[in-house]
Design an enzyme around this catalytic site. Structure first.
Site, short mmCIF file in Angstrom:
data_model
loop_
_atom_site.label_atom_id
_atom_site.label_comp_id
_atom_site.label_asym_id
_atom_site.label_seq_id
_atom_site.Cartn_x
_atom_site.Cartn_y
_atom_site.Cartn_z
N SER A 67 -2.84 6.57 6.05
CA SER A 67 -1.63 6.66 5.23
C SER A 67 -2.06 7.22 3.88
CB SER A 67 -1.00 5.25 5.17
OG SER A 67 -0.77 4.81 3.91
N LYS B 6 -10.68 4.86 -4.35
CA LYS B 6 -11.20 5.22 -3.02
C LYS B 6 -12.07 6.46 -3.20
CE LYS B 6 -7.23 3.55 -0.33
NZ LYS B 6 -5.90 3.91 0.19
N GLU C 288 -6.88 -2.35 10.24
CA GLU C 288 -7.80 -3.01 9.33
C GLU C 288 -8.05 -4.47 9.69
OE1 GLU C 288 -6.05 -2.24 5.51
OE2 GLU C 288 -6.56 -0.12 5.59
N GLN D 40 3.25 -1.96 4.72
CA GLN D 40 1.96 -1.69 5.41
C GLN D 40 1.00 -2.87 5.40
OE1 GLN D 40 -0.05 2.33 4.90
NE2 GLN D 40 -1.52 1.02 3.83
N GLU D 41 0.94 -3.61 4.28
CA GLU D 41 -0.07 -4.67 4.20
C GLU D 41 0.44 -5.91 3.47
OE1 GLU D 41 -3.63 -2.94 2.44
OE2 GLU D 41 -3.24 -1.10 3.55
N ASP E 272 0.91 -4.24 -0.01
CA ASP E 272 0.81 -2.79 -0.18
C ASP E 272 1.96 -2.22 0.60
OD1 ASP E 272 0.31 -0.13 -0.36
OD2 ASP E 272 -1.69 -0.17 0.55
N HIS F 179 -0.25 1.58 9.90
CA HIS F 179 -1.43 0.87 10.40
C HIS F 179 -1.14 0.05 11.65
CE1 HIS F 179 -3.82 1.06 6.35
NE2 HIS F 179 -3.51 2.23 6.84
N ASP G 219 -1.98 3.55 -5.72
CA ASP G 219 -2.98 4.06 -4.77
C ASP G 219 -2.65 5.54 -4.51
OD1 ASP G 219 -4.59 4.68 -2.61
OD2 ASP G 219 -3.65 3.33 -1.20
N GLU H 118 1.19 -3.04 -4.50
CA GLU H 118 0.58 -1.70 -4.47
C GLU H 118 1.60 -0.70 -3.93
OE1 GLU H 118 -3.20 -1.81 -2.45
OE2 GLU H 118 -3.08 0.31 -1.88
N LYS I 266 -10.95 -4.50 -1.89
CA LYS I 266 -10.01 -4.46 -0.79
C LYS I 266 -10.73 -3.87 0.41
CE LYS I 266 -5.34 -2.89 0.06
NZ LYS I 266 -4.60 -1.64 0.07
N HIS J 54 -11.56 0.20 0.61
CA HIS J 54 -11.94 0.87 1.86
C HIS J 54 -10.83 1.82 2.29
CE1 HIS J 54 -9.43 -1.95 4.63
NE2 HIS J 54 -8.87 -1.77 3.47
N ARG J 55 -10.98 2.43 3.48
CA ARG J 55 -9.91 3.20 4.11
C ARG J 55 -9.63 2.58 5.47
NH1 ARG J 55 -8.28 7.79 1.11
NH2 ARG J 55 -6.39 7.24 2.27
N SER J 56 -8.52 2.98 6.09
CA SER J 56 -8.24 2.42 7.41
C SER J 56 -9.26 2.94 8.45
CB SER J 56 -6.82 2.74 7.85
OG SER J 56 -6.58 4.12 7.74
P1 PGA Z 1 -5.33 4.42 4.45
O1 PGA Z 1 -4.45 3.28 3.78
O2 PGA Z 1 -6.76 4.12 4.29
O3 PGA Z 1 -4.85 4.44 5.86
O4 PGA Z 1 -4.93 5.69 3.73
C1 PGA Z 1 -4.93 2.27 3.01
C2 PGA Z 1 -4.01 1.99 1.85
O5 PGA Z 1 -2.91 2.56 1.76
O6 PGA Z 1 -4.38 1.22 0.98
ZN ZN Z 2 -2.52 1.62 -0.37
#
Ligand code: PGA
Ligand code: ZN
Length: 391
Positions: free
Chosen positions: A42, A313, A195, A161-162, A232, A152, A288, A258, A364, A341-343
């Site tokens: 994402s 990131k 994740e 998403q989170e 997030d 995700h 982000d 986020e 994170k 991190h990343r997904s």
């Molecule tokens: P991504 O998402 O690593 O899939 O881009 C993580 C986030 O949005 O924090």
């Molecule tokens: Zn994010």
């Protein structure tokens, strides 16, 4: 003095079963190090460009390596600059951010080894040098995802998403396992997102908050005492209005938010920040996809007070030097930075050392589950032990 003898890139699989790049650097003094490149699902549109892994590998082996062999890996700024010039584009689309980042990270790891320093200590001195600050290494608090949705999870799950818990690793593990038992009992399923968080099919996104709060409570933990809640929303992919987000923040004890809105909705971000100020409670409004670890975008948001936190990131920007520059600017602007991190992850624990080196308040790195996530939290524990502190 140690010099770079060889650089070799190769393909490895990331946690999603997608190919990514790993770079191995050896020095004339016999040091051999590797680092690898994470990637997102994402993503923000302003992220540095990722090229196909085989293209990135050829670029490292044929274009970057000849220019770096013989240089001292301690010259991080110079080496990153050489790669930027070799690339010559504003978004790293010629060589690929994945090619450049793999080398940039491995160069610093080689330099740390040559200096006989743990990576976090070496990165800490580099950070102080780049920033002119005097930051001491510090252990961040894990920001762990418990429930996932959006890109995700599979189609038709939560929009947000989170759903995150900010707490110790031990508490995070307890909450995740309690949640697993409760989801099983309620027949909501225990499939996992990218994740390591659960992806139950819920009627409303807010049900996820309810489930997490229940698990926290059943574990005898207290919100805002030993656990904080975070979301997030990943607003590029989940549209919520200012009033929707504010109403959630009013009804639930949410500490961190986020990407509540898409990356170009600067005004709505500013509006929400004003509204959150009026709630007179501690909060973190984190960009982000809004900032994509990009200095120009961050400066725009920081000047307008559109947020008070930034996700960091490494692969959004593509070199260590640029990453440290953005973190320095964030610290000087009184923003809270959160190394992330990343997904799509690998077993590389580089970000744990980076978080400690720059005294990131939070790290994170996904759920307290899935080896590629847990290994980064465990690396924090290892460093904490070295520093004589607890996580
Ligand atoms: P991504 O998402 O690593 O899939 O881009 C993580 C986030 O949005 O924090
Ligand atoms: Zn994010």
């Amino acid at each position: 003095m140690s010099t770079i003898k060889d650089i070799e890139a190769r393909k490895i699989l990331d946690s999603r079963g997608v190919e990514t790049v790993e770079v191995r650097i050896s020095t004339d003094s016999g040091i051999i190090v590797t680092d690898s490149v994470p990637s997102g699902t994402s993503t923000g549109s302003m992220e540095a460009v990722v090229v196909a892994p085989e293209v990135a590998i050829n670029n490292v082996n044929d274009i970057i390596k000849p220019k770096l062999v013989g240089l001292n890996p301690a010259e991080q700024g110079k080496i990153d600059q050489i790669m930027l010039e070799l690339d010559g584009t504003p978004d790293k689309s010629k060589l690929g951010a994945n090619a450049i980042l793999g080398v940039s990270l491995a160069v610093s790891r080689a330099a740390a080894a040559a200096a006989k320093m743990p990576l976090y200590r070496y990165l800490n001195s580099l950070f102080n040098l780049v920033s002119g600050l005097d930051i001491k290494p510090a252990i961040p608090t894990p920001m762990m995802v418990m429930i996932e949705g959006g890109k995700h999870a599979s189609e038709g799950q939560n929009c947000i998403q989170e759903f995150l818990c900010i707490t110790s690793l031990e508490n995070g593990g307890k909450i995740w396992n309690r949640l697993k038992r409760n989801l099983t009992r309620e027949n909501l399923g225990v499939t996992l997102g990218l994740e390591g968080g659960f992806t139950p099919k819920l009627e409303y996104d807010e049900d996820a908050l309810r489930l997490i709060m229940e698990a926290i409570n059943e574990e005898g933990l207290v919100i805002n005492e030993n656990v904080k809640l975070g979301l997030d929303i990943a607003g590029n992919h989940c549209q919520m209005s200012h009033d929707d987000v504010l109403s959630m923040a009013e009804r639930y004890p949410i500490y961190s938010l986020e990407d509540p809105f898409a990356e170009n909705e600067w005004q709505t971000w500013g509006q929400l920040k004003n509204s959150l100020d009026q709630l007179h409670r501690e909060y973190l409004l984190i960009g982000d996809d809004l900032f994509t670890t990009n200095l120009q975008r961050f400066e725009k948001g920081a000047d307008n007070f559109d947020a008070n936190g930034i996700i960091i990131k490494v692969n959004q920007v593509g070199t260590l030097t640029e990453t440290l520059t953005v973190i320095a600017k964030a610290v000087k602007s009184n923003f809270t930075h959160v190394v992330s991190h990343r997904s799509g992850e690998t077993m590389d624990t580089y970000i744990s050392d980076l978080a400690v080196a720059t005294a990131s308040k939070f790290l994170k790195s996904g759920a307290p589950f899935a080896t590629e996530r847990v290994i980064k939290y465990n690396r924090l524990r290892e460093i904490a032990q070295e520093l004589g502190k607890n996580t």
